[in-house]
Design a protein around this motif. Structure first.
Motif, PDB file in Angstrom:
ATOM      1  N   LEU A 244       8.489  21.875 -16.003  1.00  0.00           N
ATOM      2  CA  LEU A 244       8.883  20.777 -17.301  1.00  0.00           C
ATOM      3  C   LEU A 244       8.691  19.782 -18.781  1.00  0.00           C
ATOM      4  N   GLU A 245       8.834  19.559 -19.550  1.00  0.00           N
ATOM      5  CA  GLU A 245       7.716  19.684 -20.533  1.00  0.00           C
ATOM      6  C   GLU A 245       6.494  18.657 -21.127  1.00  0.00           C
ATOM      7  N   CYS A 246       6.714  17.736 -19.790  1.00  0.00           N
ATOM      8  CA  CYS A 246       5.600  16.773 -20.002  1.00  0.00           C
ATOM      9  C   CYS A 246       5.170  16.369 -18.532  1.00  0.00           C
ATOM     10  N   SER A 247       3.873  14.877 -18.912  1.00  0.00           N
ATOM     11  CA  SER A 247       3.407  15.297 -17.181  1.00  0.00           C
ATOM     12  C   SER A 247       3.378  13.853 -16.951  1.00  0.00           C
ATOM     13  N   HIS A 248       4.840  13.066 -16.892  1.00  0.00           N
ATOM     14  CA  HIS A 248       5.302  11.684 -16.636  1.00  0.00           C
ATOM     15  C   HIS A 248       5.806  11.826 -15.246  1.00  0.00           C
ATOM     16  N   PRO A 249       5.201  10.821 -14.311  1.00  0.00           N
ATOM     17  CA  PRO A 249       5.513  11.296 -13.158  1.00  0.00           C
ATOM     18  C   PRO A 249       6.484  10.694 -12.555  1.00  0.00           C
ATOM     19  N   ILE A 250       7.585  10.055 -13.488  1.00  0.00           N
ATOM     20  CA  ILE A 250       9.114   9.536 -13.092  1.00  0.00           C
ATOM     21  C   ILE A 250      10.266  10.607 -13.310  1.00  0.00           C
ATOM     22  N   GLY A 251      11.027  10.914 -12.827  1.00  0.00           N
ATOM     23  CA  GLY A 251      12.035  11.896 -12.777  1.00  0.00           C
ATOM     24  C   GLY A 251      13.182  11.617 -11.949  1.00  0.00           C
ATOM     25  N   LEU A 252      14.862  11.442 -12.949  1.00  0.00           N
ATOM     26  CA  LEU A 252      15.525  11.613 -11.667  1.00  0.00           C
ATOM     27  C   LEU A 252      16.374  13.053 -11.738  1.00  0.00           C
TER      28      LEU A 252
ATOM     29  N   TYR B 214       0.881  -1.584  -0.104  1.00  0.00           N
ATOM     30  CA  TYR B 214      -0.510   0.237   0.264  1.00  0.00           C
ATOM     31  C   TYR B 214       0.593   1.452  -0.261  1.00  0.00           C
ATOM     32  N   GLN B 215       2.243   1.391   0.380  1.00  0.00           N
ATOM     33  CA  GLN B 215       3.105   1.881   0.364  1.00  0.00           C
ATOM     34  C   GLN B 215       3.955   2.802  -0.562  1.00  0.00           C
ATOM     35  N   VAL B 216       4.460   1.712  -0.988  1.00  0.00           N
ATOM     36  CA  VAL B 216       5.005   1.493  -2.156  1.00  0.00           C
ATOM     37  C   VAL B 216       4.986   2.722  -3.389  1.00  0.00           C
ATOM     38  N   CYS B 217       5.717   2.487  -4.137  1.00  0.00           N
ATOM     39  CA  CYS B 217       5.581   3.799  -5.037  1.00  0.00           C
ATOM     40  C   CYS B 217       4.932   2.640  -6.546  1.00  0.00           C
ATOM     41  N   PRO B 218       3.979   3.036  -7.278  1.00  0.00           N
ATOM     42  CA  PRO B 218       3.476   1.795  -8.479  1.00  0.00           C
ATOM     43  C   PRO B 218       3.453   2.644  -9.090  1.00  0.00           C
ATOM     44  N   HIS B 219       4.103   3.446  -9.703  1.00  0.00           N
ATOM     45  CA  HIS B 219       4.729   4.097 -10.749  1.00  0.00           C
ATOM     46  C   HIS B 219       5.730   4.310 -11.704  1.00  0.00           C
TER      47      HIS B 219
END
Length: 309
Positions: free
Chosen positions: A127-135, A74-79
């Motif tokens: 940022l020119e996108c809507s994706h959730p994961i970034g570095l 329930y707590q880890v990132c699903p993305h």
């Protein structure tokens, strides 16, 4: 109860996926011997529960059942998806071969997206996108993977071992050259050196690191060595089959000290054999009095130690 017993498995597992507490799932299994018999030790059942929560990863030492019962599901990132590993070399080139005069960069990790920010004053929402994961990479952010949907940094919670393991594996792969491109290798290690220098020069020296690995790390930081060191073997500092430090270990001969930021970075990026312990772990044991005295003298001296350039 008869209705539940007659439900198809697909519908039953879907209903259970809406339950937000693992204890409630256990109570459900206990309400009838048939449920307990068929599902309690059925790995596919627990795996299906996780996938319905969009969780497709776990720590290799844990089972899917443990993933659910610990409530880690329930707590880890699903993305963060395992498919991101397939595009590591492309993302490395985007991060380290782009023509940028800055040590800061934030890149989208989505495999079809090349969005990148090189100005830390720009709000990430631009940022020119809507994706959730970034570095995020900089001398102050180390290698930080963030999820905008979860609104947090990933992999920095010890209570979520599966997420920590996955993020650590990704960062270690990302920070290691995956191609024979010499320009990429040079640029990647240059940025690593800048980050590790920043970490190394921070105050608070109390964590114990094996001497020969420390010396090799120092050569890399100073630019005397092109590549970072390999496996850190702290295990040789400890008694056999024990987490206790050998009493005859000496500072400057068998080990050196690093700060907490360096300890975190080393555990994140480098493979280790043996624990990294602090001097504070030794203070309750009288047999380490002489060793602690030497450590405290050294800590007073390094207050005036010149910063490595």
């Amino acid at each position: 109860m008869t209705l539940l017993l007659n439900l198809p498995y697909e519908i039953l597992i879907l209903i259970l996926s809406y339950i937000e507490k693992s204890n409630t799932i256990i109570q459900f299994l206990l309400c009838h011997p048939s449920f307990l018999y068929h599902y309690n030790n059925n790995n596919d059942f627990w795996h299906d529960l996780c996938t319905l929560h969009h969780i497709y990863y776990r720590h290799p030492c844990n089972t899917w059942k443990e993933m659910v019962l610990s409530e880690e599901m329930y707590q880890v990132c699903p993305h963060f998806h395992l498919s991101l590993f397939e595009h590591l070399s492309h993302k490395q080139a985007l991060a380290f071969l782009s023509n940028m005069n800055t040590n800061y960069r934030y890149i989208c990790l989505h495999y079809h997206c090349d969005a990148i920010v090189t100005n830390q004053n720009i709000i990430d929402s631009q940022l020119e996108c809507s994706h959730p994961i970034g570095l995020r990479i900089s001398p102050y952010h180390l290698f930080s993977i963030e999820c905008t949907f979860c609104n947090r940094q990933l992999g920095n919670n010890d209570k979520l071992p599966s997420e920590y393991y996955l993020i650590q594996s990704f960062i270690r792969a990302f920070a290691t050259p995956l191609t024979l491109n010499l320009n990429l290798t040079f640029s990647l290690f240059h940025h690593r050196r800048m980050i590790e220098l920043s970490v190394f020069n921070r105050p608070g020296w109390s964590y114990i690191i094996e001497k020969s690995w420390y010396d090799e790390w120092l050569r890399f930081l100073r630019g005397d060595q092109s590549y970072p060191p390999g496996i850190l073997n702290n295990k040789i500092l400890f008694k056999d089959n024990s987490d206790e430090l050998k009493e005859d270990r000496k500072l400057g001969i068998h080990f050196e000290l690093v700060n907490n930021a360096s300890r975190y970075y080393i555990e994140l990026l480098y493979i280790q054999s043996g624990k990294i312990i602090s001097e504070y772990d030794l203070q309750a044991l009288p047999s380490y009095c002489k060793l602690l005295h030497d450590i405290h003298l050294y800590q007073q001296q390094i207050l005036f130690r010149p910063i490595i350039i």
